[in-house]
Design a protein around this motif. Structure first.
Motif, PDB file in Angstrom:
ATOM      1  N   GLY A 168       0.809  -1.206   0.000  1.00  0.00           N
ATOM      2  CA  GLY A 168       0.000   0.000   0.000  1.00  0.00           C
ATOM      3  C   GLY A 168       0.840   1.254   0.000  1.00  0.00           C
ATOM      4  N   PRO A 169       0.235   2.401  -0.396  1.00  0.00           N
ATOM      5  CA  PRO A 169       0.973   3.652  -0.504  1.00  0.00           C
ATOM      6  C   PRO A 169       1.151   4.368   0.826  1.00  0.00           C
ATOM      7  N   GLU A 170       0.517   3.877   1.908  1.00  0.00           N
ATOM      8  CA  GLU A 170       0.573   4.589   3.177  1.00  0.00           C
ATOM      9  C   GLU A 170       1.995   4.597   3.726  1.00  0.00           C
ATOM     10  N   ALA A 171       2.381   5.737   4.256  1.00  0.00           N
ATOM     11  CA  ALA A 171       3.705   5.864   4.866  1.00  0.00           C
ATOM     12  C   ALA A 171       3.695   5.163   6.216  1.00  0.00           C
ATOM     13  N   PRO A 172       4.813   4.575   6.619  1.00  0.00           N
ATOM     14  CA  PRO A 172       4.844   3.867   7.905  1.00  0.00           C
ATOM     15  C   PRO A 172       4.685   4.839   9.076  1.00  0.00           C
ATOM     16  N   ARG A 173       4.032   4.368  10.110  1.00  0.00           N
ATOM     17  CA  ARG A 173       3.903   5.164  11.329  1.00  0.00           C
ATOM     18  C   ARG A 173       5.230   5.191  12.074  1.00  0.00           C
ATOM     19  N   MET A 174       5.491   6.284  12.765  1.00  0.00           N
ATOM     20  CA  MET A 174       6.735   6.450  13.503  1.00  0.00           C
ATOM     21  C   MET A 174       6.515   6.082  14.970  1.00  0.00           C
ATOM     22  N   ALA A 175       7.476   5.355  15.523  1.00  0.00           N
ATOM     23  CA  ALA A 175       7.442   5.009  16.950  1.00  0.00           C
ATOM     24  C   ALA A 175       8.706   5.548  17.594  1.00  0.00           C
ATOM     25  N   LYS A 176       8.534   6.419  18.585  1.00  0.00           N
ATOM     26  CA  LYS A 176       9.663   7.055  19.245  1.00  0.00           C
ATOM     27  C   LYS A 176       9.681   6.695  20.730  1.00  0.00           C
ATOM     28  N   PRO A 177      10.839   6.792  21.370  1.00  0.00           N
ATOM     29  CA  PRO A 177      10.903   6.484  22.809  1.00  0.00           C
ATOM     30  C   PRO A 177      10.026   7.427  23.621  1.00  0.00           C
ATOM     31  N   GLY A 178       9.383   6.860  24.635  1.00  0.00           N
ATOM     32  CA  GLY A 178       8.552   7.652  25.532  1.00  0.00           C
ATOM     33  C   GLY A 178       7.130   7.843  25.073  1.00  0.00           C
ATOM     34  N   GLU A 179       6.770   7.328  23.900  1.00  0.00           N
ATOM     35  CA  GLU A 179       5.428   7.488  23.370  1.00  0.00           C
ATOM     36  C   GLU A 179       4.713   6.141  23.336  1.00  0.00           C
ATOM     37  N   VAL A 180       3.398   6.165  23.617  1.00  0.00           N
ATOM     38  CA  VAL A 180       2.597   4.954  23.526  1.00  0.00           C
ATOM     39  C   VAL A 180       2.383   4.622  22.058  1.00  0.00           C
ATOM     40  N   CYS A 181       2.691   3.393  21.684  1.00  0.00           N
ATOM     41  CA  CYS A 181       2.583   2.954  20.290  1.00  0.00           C
ATOM     42  C   CYS A 181       1.405   1.991  20.158  1.00  0.00           C
ATOM     43  N   GLU A 182       0.361   2.401  19.478  1.00  0.00           N
ATOM     44  CA  GLU A 182      -0.774   1.508  19.250  1.00  0.00           C
ATOM     45  C   GLU A 182      -0.331   0.357  18.355  1.00  0.00           C
ATOM     46  N   GLY A 183      -0.585  -0.857  18.806  1.00  0.00           N
ATOM     47  CA  GLY A 183      -0.129  -2.027  18.077  1.00  0.00           C
ATOM     48  C   GLY A 183       1.305  -2.398  18.384  1.00  0.00           C
ATOM     49  N   GLY A 184       1.885  -1.748  19.395  1.00  0.00           N
ATOM     50  CA  GLY A 184       3.264  -2.012  19.773  1.00  0.00           C
ATOM     51  C   GLY A 184       3.398  -3.217  20.692  1.00  0.00           C
ATOM     52  N   LEU A 185       4.538  -3.320  21.345  1.00  0.00           N
ATOM     53  CA  LEU A 185       4.863  -4.473  22.173  1.00  0.00           C
ATOM     54  C   LEU A 185       4.350  -4.301  23.595  1.00  0.00           C
ATOM     55  N   ARG A 186       3.907  -5.419  24.174  1.00  0.00           N
ATOM     56  CA  ARG A 186       3.567  -5.466  25.596  1.00  0.00           C
ATOM     57  C   ARG A 186       4.724  -6.141  26.328  1.00  0.00           C
ATOM     58  N   VAL A 187       5.243  -5.471  27.347  1.00  0.00           N
ATOM     59  CA  VAL A 187       6.446  -5.913  28.046  1.00  0.00           C
ATOM     60  C   VAL A 187       6.102  -6.202  29.500  1.00  0.00           C
ATOM     61  N   LEU A 188       6.664  -7.280  30.022  1.00  0.00           N
ATOM     62  CA  LEU A 188       6.516  -7.614  31.441  1.00  0.00           C
ATOM     63  C   LEU A 188       7.893  -7.707  32.079  1.00  0.00           C
ATOM     64  N   GLU A 189       8.110  -6.907  33.107  1.00  0.00           N
ATOM     65  CA  GLU A 189       9.267  -7.109  33.984  1.00  0.00           C
ATOM     66  C   GLU A 189       8.732  -7.811  35.223  1.00  0.00           C
ATOM     67  N   ALA A 190       8.954  -9.107  35.296  1.00  0.00           N
ATOM     68  CA  ALA A 190       8.276  -9.928  36.302  1.00  0.00           C
ATOM     69  C   ALA A 190       8.779  -9.666  37.702  1.00  0.00           C
ATOM     70  N   LEU A 191      10.028  -9.255  37.859  1.00  0.00           N
ATOM     71  CA  LEU A 191      10.624  -9.019  39.178  1.00  0.00           C
ATOM     72  C   LEU A 191      11.287  -7.652  39.134  1.00  0.00           C
ATOM     73  N   ALA A 192      10.472  -6.611  39.308  1.00  0.00           N
ATOM     74  CA  ALA A 192      10.900  -5.253  38.956  1.00  0.00           C
ATOM     75  C   ALA A 192      11.623  -4.519  40.065  1.00  0.00           C
ATOM     76  N   ALA A 193      11.418  -4.896  41.342  1.00  0.00           N
ATOM     77  CA  ALA A 193      12.057  -4.204  42.478  1.00  0.00           C
ATOM     78  C   ALA A 193      11.711  -2.719  42.442  1.00  0.00           C
TER      79      ALA A 193
END
Length: 620
Positions: free
Chosen positions: A129-154
């Motif tokens: 498709g002709p759509e330009a890719p969405r940008m993902a930058k640090p500190g921003e919530v990314c829809e469709g991005g990764l879900r991360v678990l730090e199981a023992l976070a202290a």
């Protein structure tokens, strides 16, 4: 019976409440989506007995009392994890049309190199498709991005760094079972204004992962960095990670994994560790074996991206996939180790074998053993270790991606130079050669002086074999040459630098090895390709200890209390390496031999005991 009924009721209530965080946007009433803490920007300043700790882009509040665990030496671990998760996010999100952008890449107009081919050999392509890719930058919530678990976070430091430094994240769950730790996490999340990304949780890490598996809400990245062994969490982790997701696992119980407690290693990881020169690489292979074994029970298997031995711990990054056909090949990826106690020679025995059968493969048991009753070189006995992972420890293409990202956006990490040096050595390692020998180990076996690294590498290259270093040991020699060639090279070296044979016992490994004439005439003429590229460039490959008395810190205590210094702990428990200031009073517990013989002239000034009557003088 009443206690059992209460336990059942509590477990039912526990299962009734979903432990997985909601996926919706943050609440607008000043609280996080699950009501667990204040929204960003409402953090309180440091209180009494608290200090500020800065690492990366995060600054956290930390109590002076030892209530929550924190080790500054593991900053390299956290830096490396941020770099690896960033490249994993780039790899996962590109097919979704999401472009991960790091500081410095915006001006360049390009992202890091294209992702490597996946496990089936198909290159990940951008959506049509002709759509330009969405940008993902640090500190921003990314829809469709990764879900991360730090199981023992202290304290939540790692999760906050994920939120502020890793682009392409949808949500980060920072979990801990300590109420004090969760309280501190909530304050630190608000203090760093990352409440829209980081959600503190208080739960048993295993139950949290099992519940998310049951709710069919797996995590794309799960980070396990416990105090000691991660063994209790592996079964839940391999189930709760998504298809192709990333598991990041740290082991700090190196005494167990490096051969000091082989029986304990077996009980935790299902493998017997050996105390050999290769113990640090074997520890990496043991944890990979344990992860793959746990995953196989659920028709899943692992693909290592990066495996690192650093300081006092090991760290592995693996992807987890599902596939019954691939799981059948797991037995052939494991191997037992036969290690000679005399000369240190080792041989591997695969647990299974694969043979091509028409258009498919046939799986069966391997044949062996590869050694006789005693070592062929020194006639000593063998120790049996493993099983361990016998396939490559790293994905070279992925490691190259991480290195390229470090070069394209310099200054991101405090330990950047060390990361570049270690990753460069990893790219030079022979991936298809498990374990290694050491120059000092080979030399000490035959009691000769040690050849230089370039001389020994040149001899192997002249003989037609491949050779590399290992990031796990600065004196390592990783080669595809058989042990016969290695000992022939050492015999040739001993002819140039003679060994005093008269001082060797006839049954010693040195005497038996040197009594055989070499069949290979080794050449120690230096070759240009014997000097590895990382060494030529002067990279920081094997840095010195990060600080004085570095190592695992004391375990956090529920009631707080000041942790004793390492010097005080050593003095109380061991005190072997400190200089004793003994005034001689302790010697008064031992009787004086000269006093018993009747000829001690020191009298009361003698440091030994003069208790009892001296023997009577002989009659003339």
């Amino acid at each position: 019976m009443r206690g059992a009924a209460r336990a059942v009721a509590a477990f039912s209530t526990f299962r009734g409440a979903s432990l997985c965080p909601p996926r919706g946007p943050p609440a607008m009433d000043g609280t996080s989506p699950n009501g667990s803490g204040p929204s960003p920007g409402t953090g309180s300043p440091p209180g009494a007995g608290e200090t500020l700790i800065s690492e990366g882009r995060a600054t956290i509040l930390f109590p002076s009392a030892n209530e929550v665990f924190y080790n500054p030496v593991q900053g390299f671990n956290r830096d490396l994890t941020c770099a690896v998760v960033t490249e994993f996010a780039r790899l996962q999100l590109q097919p979704k049309g999401i472009r991960v952008i790091l500081p410095g890449e915006e001006k360049m107009g390009t992202s890091s190199p294209q992702p490597p081919e996946d496990r089936d050999g198909d290159t990940a392509l951008a959506p049509d498709g002709p759509e330009a890719p969405r940008m993902a930058k640090p500190g921003e919530v990314c829809e469709g991005g990764l879900r991360v678990l730090e199981a023992l976070a202290a304290s939540g430091l790692r999760s906050i760094r994920f939120a502020k430094e890793v682009p392409g994240l949808r949500a980060v769950v920072a979990n801990d079972f300590s109420a004090r730790a969760v309280e501190l996490m909530r304050r630190n999340v608000a203090f760093n204004s990352v409440g829209d990304l980081v959600t503190p949780r208080m739960a048993d890490a295993r139950m949290l992962m099992y519940q998310c598996k049951a709710d069919r809400e797996p995590f794309d990245v799960i980070d396990l960095d416990p105090y000691g062994s991660p063994a209790p969490f592996l079964d839940a982790a391999v189930q709760a990670v998504s298809e192709g997701g990333l598991l990041c696992v740290t082991c700090t119980d190196m005494g167990v994994m490096a051969g000091n407690s082989a029986e304990t290693c077996y009980s935790k990881y299902g493998a017997v560790s050996l105390k050999g020169k290769f113990c640090h690489e074997m520890a990496l292979r043991i944890i990979l074996h344990s992860l793959d074994s746990c995953a196989n029970r659920y028709q899943r298997f692992i693909v290592p991206l990066l495996s690192v031995s650093a300081d006092f711990y090991i760290r592995v990054f693996v992807r987890v996939f599902t596939g019954q056909a691939k799981v059948k090949a797991s037995a052939s990826k494991q191997a037992l180790v036969y290690h000679c106690v005399g000369c240190g020679t080792h041989h591997l025995q695969r647990m299974g074998k694969i043979t091509s059968h028409g258009t498919g493969f046939k799986y069966g048991a391997a044949t062996g053993p590869p050694v006789g009753p005693t070592c062929e070189f020194c006639q000593q006995r063998h120790q049996l270790g493993g099983p361990m992972w016998a396939e490559p420890l790293h994905d070279s293409a992925f490691v190259e991606r991480v290195l390229a990202a470090l070069e394209s956006s310099p200054g991101r990490f405090q330990t950047e130079q060390r990361m570049q040096g270690m990753l460069s050595v990893i790219t030079e390692e022979l991936g298809d050669v498990p374990l290694y020998y050491t120059l000092d180990g080979l030399s000490s076996t035959i009691h000769c002086n040690t050849p230089s690294l370039l001389q020994f590498r040149s001899a192997l290259l002249h003989a037609g074999y491949r050779v590399s270093l290992s990031h796990a040991c600065k004196n390592a020699v990783k080669t595809d040459a058989p042990p016969t060639v290695l000992w022939d090279i050492m015999r040739c070296w001993a002819k140039i630098h003679p060994v005093k044979r008269e001082r060797l016992a006839e049954t010693s490994p040195a005497s038996r090895i040197l009594s055989v004439e070499p069949t290979l005439q080794a050449s120690f003429t230096l070759r240009d390709d014997a000097n590895p590229s990382s060494r030529k460039r002067g990279l920081k490959r094997f840095p010195e200890n990060p600080e004085a008395f570095w190592g695992p810190k004391a375990r956090a205590k529920a009631g707080g209390g000041i942790s004793p210094s390492l010097q005080e702990k050593r003095k109380r428990h061991q005190n072997k390496r400190t200089e004793r200031t003994d005034d001689g009073a302790s010697l008064k517990h031992f009787p004086c031999k000269r006093f018993k013989e009747g000829n001690c002239s020191l009298g009361t000034q003698c440091c030994y005991s003069h208790e009892g009557e001296p023997p009577a003088a002989p009659s003339p």
